[in-house]
Design a protein around this motif. Structure first.
Motif, short mmCIF file in Angstrom:
data_model
loop_
_atom_site.label_atom_id
_atom_site.label_comp_id
_atom_site.label_asym_id
_atom_site.label_seq_id
_atom_site.Cartn_x
_atom_site.Cartn_y
_atom_site.Cartn_z
N GLU A 99 0.71 -1.28 0.09
CA GLU A 99 0.13 0.03 0.11
C GLU A 99 0.73 1.22 -0.03
OE1 GLU A 99 -3.91 -0.19 0.25
OE2 GLU A 99 -2.66 -1.29 -0.99
N ILE A 100 2.25 1.10 0.17
CA ILE A 100 2.93 2.55 0.14
C ILE A 100 2.78 3.27 -1.16
CG2 ILE A 100 5.30 2.87 0.12
CD1 ILE A 100 6.12 0.88 1.93
N PRO A 101 2.93 2.67 -2.24
CA PRO A 101 2.36 3.56 -3.54
C PRO A 101 1.44 4.37 -3.25
CG PRO A 101 3.10 1.35 -4.21
CD PRO A 101 2.94 1.21 -2.70
N VAL A 102 0.51 4.00 -2.53
CA VAL A 102 -0.97 4.75 -2.62
C VAL A 102 -0.27 6.09 -1.83
CG1 VAL A 102 -3.18 4.91 -1.33
CG2 VAL A 102 -2.52 3.02 -2.28
N LEU A 103 0.21 6.00 -0.55
CA LEU A 103 0.91 7.23 0.01
C LEU A 103 1.92 8.12 -1.00
CD1 LEU A 103 0.12 5.35 2.38
CD2 LEU A 103 1.50 6.30 3.69
N LEU A 113 2.06 15.47 5.72
CA LEU A 113 1.82 14.05 6.22
C LEU A 113 0.67 13.49 5.58
CD1 LEU A 113 2.39 12.19 8.90
CD2 LEU A 113 0.92 13.69 10.10
N ILE A 114 0.99 12.19 5.31
CA ILE A 114 -0.02 11.37 4.50
C ILE A 114 -0.26 10.29 5.45
CG2 ILE A 114 -0.71 10.05 2.44
CD1 ILE A 114 0.40 12.77 1.77
N LEU A 115 -1.62 9.93 5.78
CA LEU A 115 -2.10 8.96 6.81
C LEU A 115 -2.75 7.95 6.00
CD1 LEU A 115 -3.69 11.01 9.51
CD2 LEU A 115 -1.22 10.33 9.38
N GLY A 116 -2.21 6.84 5.95
CA GLY A 116 -2.91 5.48 5.59
C GLY A 116 -4.02 5.19 6.33
N THR A 117 -5.22 5.44 6.34
CA THR A 117 -6.30 5.30 7.25
C THR A 117 -7.16 3.86 7.02
OG1 THR A 117 -7.85 6.27 5.82
CG2 THR A 117 -6.45 7.72 7.45
N ARG A 118 -7.53 3.61 8.57
CA ARG A 118 -8.05 2.45 8.47
C ARG A 118 -9.63 2.43 8.98
NH1 ARG A 118 -4.59 0.66 13.44
NH2 ARG A 118 -5.46 2.82 13.85
N ASP A 119 -10.08 3.72 9.04
CA ASP A 119 -11.51 3.67 9.64
C ASP A 119 -12.48 2.97 8.92
OD1 ASP A 119 -10.70 5.91 7.77
OD2 ASP A 119 -12.73 6.53 7.79
N THR A 192 -5.38 12.22 4.10
CA THR A 192 -5.57 10.94 4.23
C THR A 192 -6.10 10.10 3.15
OG1 THR A 192 -8.01 11.27 4.80
CG2 THR A 192 -6.53 11.62 6.55
N VAL A 193 -5.62 8.71 3.21
CA VAL A 193 -6.10 7.99 2.10
C VAL A 193 -6.34 6.64 2.61
CG1 VAL A 193 -4.58 9.02 0.04
CG2 VAL A 193 -3.36 7.59 1.75
N PRO A 194 -7.47 5.92 2.21
CA PRO A 194 -7.93 4.57 2.71
C PRO A 194 -6.56 3.51 2.17
CG PRO A 194 -9.50 5.07 1.08
CD PRO A 194 -8.59 6.33 1.23
N VAL A 195 -6.44 2.63 3.16
CA VAL A 195 -5.82 1.57 2.91
C VAL A 195 -5.96 0.17 3.10
CG1 VAL A 195 -3.52 3.01 2.92
CG2 VAL A 195 -4.24 1.88 4.89
#
Length: 230
Positions: A99-103, A113-119, A192-195
């Protein structure tokens, strides 16, 4: 020759007692980024050896100093070498290196700051962990002045500018919460981006102590909100 974005970004993995998982995480991360630094936070198992065998550079702290200290050690070393950003991920396999490429793609927006979110996966977590994640995210969003849907995620991309501005001073889990507040106060942008995730809950591998670390986070977030800006 044009320099690839991936060549200016390194991965930092704070690790404590992570021997069963760290090798796999390192190998998969190296398929995405060419530089992986594991900071062994005073482990008493074979975490450091497993990480080296998998191809990571390893720095071993003599005692267990906490996640914030491990990350600060990584930031100091990697930014001193000229990297423009550092991706952080946990050692237990909850965060998928794939999932790093998403960030990296989100970094093109200019966020610090980019957050790979889990909500979107909170409903699959245990009750206590789900409530803690949702509550902390709402409170930190209010204090930081930016909407943050998952304040506790460890899959992040930090820019050099962010670390130089905030200094990342806390030594434990509270560091990742306090930096969100400082981002808001310094006018730095959070994206923020969902991962996708591996194990959703992570309780079996987490070293988070609910009451001790929750109270520490509350104190550090308050301090970050009230401290004088440099």
């Amino acid at each position: 020759m044009t320099k690839r974005l991936e060549d200016s970004v390194a991965a930092a993995i704070p690790a404590y007692q992570a021997a069963p998982w760290i090798g796999d995480v390192v190998r998969r991360t190296l398929k995405v980024l060419p530089a992986v630094l594991v900071v062994d936070d005073g482990s008493e198992d074979d975490t450091a050896d497993e990480a080296r065998r998998a191809g990571a550079e390893v720095v071993s702290l003599p005692t267990n100093e906490g996640k914030g200290s491990a990350l600060r050690t990584a930031f100091e070393l990697l930014f001193a070498r000229g990297y423009s950003a550092v991706v952080t991920l946990d050692a237990d396999g909850q965060h998928l290196p794939e999932e790093i490429p998403v960030l990296l793609e989100a970094q093109r927006s200019g966020a610090d700051l980019i957050l790979g979110t889990r909500d979107h996966r909170f409903g699959e977590m245990g009750t206590i962990r789900r409530i803690a994640n949702r509550t902390s995210s709402r409170i930190i969003s209010l204090v930081a002045g930016q909407r943050i849907s998952d304040a506790q995620t460890g899959l992040r991309l930090y820019s050099r500018r962010l670390i130089e501005a905030t200094r990342f001073p806390e030594s434990h889990f509270d560091a990742e919460s306090a930096v969100l507040v400082r981002c808001g106060r310094y006018g730095l942008r959070i994206a923020t981006v969902p991962v996708r995730l591996g194990p959703v809950d992570g309780r079996k591998t987490s070293h988070y102590r609910f009451w001790v670390d929750t109270l520490r986070i509350a104190a550090s977030v308050t301090r970050a909100r009230l401290e004088r800006l440099r």
